[in-house]
Design a protein around this motif. Sequence first.
Motif, PDB file in Angstrom:
ATOM      1  N   LYS A 216       0.842  -1.185   0.000  1.00  0.00           N
ATOM      2  CA  LYS A 216       0.000   0.000   0.000  1.00  0.00           C
ATOM      3  C   LYS A 216       0.883   1.242   0.000  1.00  0.00           C
ATOM      4  CE  LYS A 216      -4.019  -2.096   0.418  1.00  0.00           C
ATOM      5  NZ  LYS A 216      -5.058  -2.002  -0.637  1.00  0.00           N
ATOM      6  N   VAL A 217       0.493   2.247  -0.765  1.00  0.00           N
ATOM      7  CA  VAL A 217       1.285   3.469  -0.840  1.00  0.00           C
ATOM      8  C   VAL A 217       1.133   4.264   0.453  1.00  0.00           C
ATOM      9  CG1 VAL A 217       1.610   5.647  -2.050  1.00  0.00           C
ATOM     10  CG2 VAL A 217       1.137   3.565  -3.351  1.00  0.00           C
ATOM     11  N   ALA A 218       2.279   4.615   1.040  1.00  0.00           N
ATOM     12  CA  ALA A 218       2.282   5.416   2.268  1.00  0.00           C
ATOM     13  C   ALA A 218       2.598   6.879   1.984  1.00  0.00           C
ATOM     14  CB  ALA A 218       3.300   4.845   3.255  1.00  0.00           C
ATOM     15  N   ALA A 219       3.415   7.136   0.970  1.00  0.00           N
ATOM     16  CA  ALA A 219       3.824   8.500   0.618  1.00  0.00           C
ATOM     17  C   ALA A 219       4.468   8.458  -0.777  1.00  0.00           C
ATOM     18  CB  ALA A 219       4.815   9.036   1.648  1.00  0.00           C
ATOM     19  N   PRO A 220       4.443   9.565  -1.498  1.00  0.00           N
ATOM     20  CA  PRO A 220       3.815  10.835  -1.135  1.00  0.00           C
ATOM     21  C   PRO A 220       2.328  10.880  -1.453  1.00  0.00           C
ATOM     22  CG  PRO A 220       4.858  11.050  -3.275  1.00  0.00           C
ATOM     23  CD  PRO A 220       5.162   9.647  -2.792  1.00  0.00           C
ATOM     24  N   CYS A 221       1.840   9.870  -2.181  1.00  0.00           N
ATOM     25  CA  CYS A 221       0.462   9.898  -2.681  1.00  0.00           C
ATOM     26  C   CYS A 221      -0.544   9.747  -1.544  1.00  0.00           C
ATOM     27  CB  CYS A 221       0.249   8.765  -3.691  1.00  0.00           C
ATOM     28  SG  CYS A 221       1.619   8.528  -4.837  1.00  0.00           S
ATOM     29  N   PRO A 222      -1.693  10.406  -1.622  1.00  0.00           N
ATOM     30  CA  PRO A 222      -2.746  10.236  -0.625  1.00  0.00           C
ATOM     31  C   PRO A 222      -3.566   8.962  -0.820  1.00  0.00           C
ATOM     32  CG  PRO A 222      -2.816  12.429  -1.634  1.00  0.00           C
ATOM     33  CD  PRO A 222      -1.949  11.562  -2.496  1.00  0.00           C
ATOM     34  N   HIS A 223      -3.296   8.187  -1.875  1.00  0.00           N
ATOM     35  CA  HIS A 223      -4.132   7.018  -2.179  1.00  0.00           C
ATOM     36  C   HIS A 223      -3.356   6.025  -3.026  1.00  0.00           C
ATOM     37  CE1 HIS A 223      -4.549   8.423  -6.330  1.00  0.00           C
ATOM     38  NE2 HIS A 223      -4.727   9.638  -5.827  1.00  0.00           N
ATOM     39  N   ASP A 224      -3.966   4.839  -3.237  1.00  0.00           N
ATOM     40  CA  ASP A 224      -3.372   3.779  -4.057  1.00  0.00           C
ATOM     41  C   ASP A 224      -3.921   3.757  -5.479  1.00  0.00           C
ATOM     42  OD1 ASP A 224      -1.727   2.589  -2.058  1.00  0.00           O
ATOM     43  OD2 ASP A 224      -3.490   1.660  -1.172  1.00  0.00           O
ATOM     44  N   GLY A 225      -4.770   4.714  -5.813  1.00  0.00           N
ATOM     45  CA  GLY A 225      -5.351   4.729  -7.147  1.00  0.00           C
ATOM     46  C   GLY A 225      -4.361   5.182  -8.201  1.00  0.00           C
ATOM     47  N   ALA A 226      -4.827   5.250  -9.431  1.00  0.00           N
ATOM     48  CA  ALA A 226      -3.975   5.672 -10.533  1.00  0.00           C
ATOM     49  C   ALA A 226      -3.494   7.104 -10.322  1.00  0.00           C
ATOM     50  CB  ALA A 226      -4.735   5.563 -11.855  1.00  0.00           C
ATOM     51  N   CYS A 227      -2.261   7.361 -10.698  1.00  0.00           N
ATOM     52  CA  CYS A 227      -1.723   8.721 -10.605  1.00  0.00           C
ATOM     53  C   CYS A 227      -2.538   9.634 -11.507  1.00  0.00           C
ATOM     54  CB  CYS A 227      -0.259   8.734 -11.025  1.00  0.00           C
ATOM     55  SG  CYS A 227       0.491  10.386 -10.987  1.00  0.00           S
TER      56      CYS A 227
END
Length: 345
Positions: A216-227
Amino acid sequence: MNATAPTTAETLRSALGGLLDGLPPKQAAAAVERLIANYRGTTPTDAPVLRDRSDVAAYAAYRMPATFEAVRSALDGLAEAAPRWVPGSHVDVGGGTGAATWAVDAVWDGPRTTTVLDWAEPALALGKELAARSGSDALRTADWRRAVIGAGIALPDADLVTVSYVLGELTAEARRAVVAEAARAGQAVVLIEPGTPEGYLRIREARDQLIAAGLKVAAPCPHDGACPIEVGQDWCHFSARVSRSSLHRKVKGGSLPYEDEKFSYVAATRFPATPVPSRITRRPQIRKGLVLLDLCGPEETGLGRATVTKRHGGLYKAARDAEWGEQWPPADAPATPDGPDAPGV
């Protein structure tokens, strides 16, 4: 998090300061210029261009402070998302002279086993020499191993795996193999690349691969969805301030005492982590009576711009103090009537 981060950075700068003793300045500058020209992106994994100690010393003195600051910034993003987690083991893939190991030491306290893997024996030898000058047991006792970084790589299991400024040196097949093995071996994986459009694309591809592997993405993105960024229109990157050494000034001819290192990164975990609600993706624009913040928000929101004005009270001051790469709203955002729910925020 480690309260001694400035001490770690100062110790590293001091250790690097002695690297070029006895090496003529012109030779050091020439080595750096040559290495900068061909080091990133064109080196086959079985033929490192850091050929001897003078090459490694010049390149480390020039590049290691910037790499350290970029990796430390990325690790801060992970620590922010998982504030109670502390890695007890760390594997640095393609770690060279050990910038990432110093960055880990700057972010987290506590006992830790460290393994640095790289294909260049002179880099490993110098990294071990530098680590011996630190005050950290984790650095001084690190295991420095020669390894070919690419297809077929086998990593020891670790709490944290870092791969910094390496993916661009690999073929597409080797990149996929390294990311896949990092995802298998690490409870947390942090990948850092130069903050260029090409570096961002490598991070974006690796991010998708980590998610597909179950992290699961922890940073920097706020979510695991497509960029949400449209490829070719923009790219996600951040900036870290780096103090310039005398060698920096000689090679670049710059007069400023600092420069900004641009980087792209992703941190992903197999344990619970809490991403930020939104991330500031550009330097805030401060205008008279208002601040404009470019944000990457929740998956359903995507990219957007927040306008914070004086009528937002304490949140306006927070916006004026906000930095590129930080979360928004701040964790300690003022509890004002218009606070975190203010229009456009």
